[in-house]
Design a protein around this motif. Structure first.
Motif, PDB file in Angstrom:
ATOM      1  N   VAL A   5      58.524 126.500  69.813  1.00  0.00           N
ATOM      2  CA  VAL A   5      59.336 127.319  68.911  1.00  0.00           C
ATOM      3  C   VAL A   5      60.585 126.537  68.537  1.00  0.00           C
ATOM      4  N   GLU A   6      60.729 126.284  67.223  1.00  0.00           N
ATOM      5  CA  GLU A   6      61.886 125.547  66.727  1.00  0.00           C
ATOM      6  C   GLU A   6      62.971 126.516  66.252  1.00  0.00           C
ATOM      7  N   SER A  21      66.555 122.671  67.702  1.00  0.00           N
ATOM      8  CA  SER A  21      66.103 122.831  69.077  1.00  0.00           C
ATOM      9  C   SER A  21      64.630 123.209  69.076  1.00  0.00           C
ATOM     10  N   CYS A  22      63.944 122.843  70.157  1.00  0.00           N
ATOM     11  CA  CYS A  22      62.541 123.208  70.301  1.00  0.00           C
ATOM     12  C   CYS A  22      62.267 123.475  71.771  1.00  0.00           C
ATOM     13  N   MET A  34      57.978 115.007  73.864  1.00  0.00           N
ATOM     14  CA  MET A  34      58.313 115.968  72.808  1.00  0.00           C
ATOM     15  C   MET A  34      59.164 115.271  71.772  1.00  0.00           C
ATOM     16  N   GLY A  35      58.951 115.645  70.525  1.00  0.00           N
ATOM     17  CA  GLY A  35      59.741 115.025  69.472  1.00  0.00           C
ATOM     18  C   GLY A  35      59.616 115.790  68.186  1.00  0.00           C
ATOM     19  N   TYR A  80      65.974 118.413  71.604  1.00  0.00           N
ATOM     20  CA  TYR A  80      66.947 118.655  70.547  1.00  0.00           C
ATOM     21  C   TYR A  80      66.938 117.495  69.559  1.00  0.00           C
ATOM     22  N   LEU A  81      67.282 117.798  68.327  1.00  0.00           N
ATOM     23  CA  LEU A  81      67.436 116.764  67.304  1.00  0.00           C
ATOM     24  C   LEU A  81      68.806 116.943  66.660  1.00  0.00           C
ATOM     25  N   GLN A  82      69.715 116.053  66.980  1.00  0.00           N
ATOM     26  CA  GLN A  82      71.031 116.065  66.365  1.00  0.00           C
ATOM     27  C   GLN A  82      70.986 115.163  65.140  1.00  0.00           C
ATOM     28  N   MET A  83      71.235 115.750  63.978  1.00  0.00           N
ATOM     29  CA  MET A  83      71.152 115.013  62.718  1.00  0.00           C
ATOM     30  C   MET A  83      72.546 114.896  62.111  1.00  0.00           C
TER      31      MET A  83
END
Length: 120
Positions: A5-6, A21-22, A34-35, A80-83
């Motif tokens: 779940v994103e 977040s996922c 995970m990515g 997590y993906l910080q952009m």
């Protein structure tokens, strides 16, 4: 079976930042990696990056190196993906992507996706 779940997508101006977040949920599983993948309108899905839960390794696509950062919480099965320094060409649906073990078998799964729009 594992579900991803994103959260965290939305509209951001060029040069801005956003954090995705996922969370992986299920029973009797162990995350291998995970990515994130992404798919821009009219383009093929591409890998953004992947964090390996059993080693310190985190890989990134060349297009996001130096701007995006993937981090993970192994205990929470979360990535997590910080952009940062977002560009209009980063506009895409971002999909969480995971490989995991269930008993002795390994599987691959994607989330439903979250839309990121970079526009002024």
């Amino acid at each position: 079976q594992v579900q991803l779940v994103e959260s965290g997508g939305g509209l951001v101006q060029p040069g801005g930042s956003l954090r995705l977040s996922c969370v992986a949920s299920g029973t009797n599983f162990r995350i291998i990696a995970m990515g994130w993948d992404r798919q821009a309108p009219g383009k093929e899905r591409e890998s953004v990056g992947m964090a390996y839960f059993m080693t310190p390794s985190i890989n990134y696509a060349d297009t996001v190196k130096g701007r995006f950062t993937i981090s993970r919480d192994n205990a929470l099965n979360t990535v997590y993906l910080q952009m940062n320094s977002l560009k209009p060409e980063d506009t895409a649906v971002y999909y969480c992507h995971a490989y995991y073990y269930e008993d002795v078998r390994h599987f691959e799964v994607w989330g439903q996706g979250t839309l990121v729009t970079v526009s002024s």
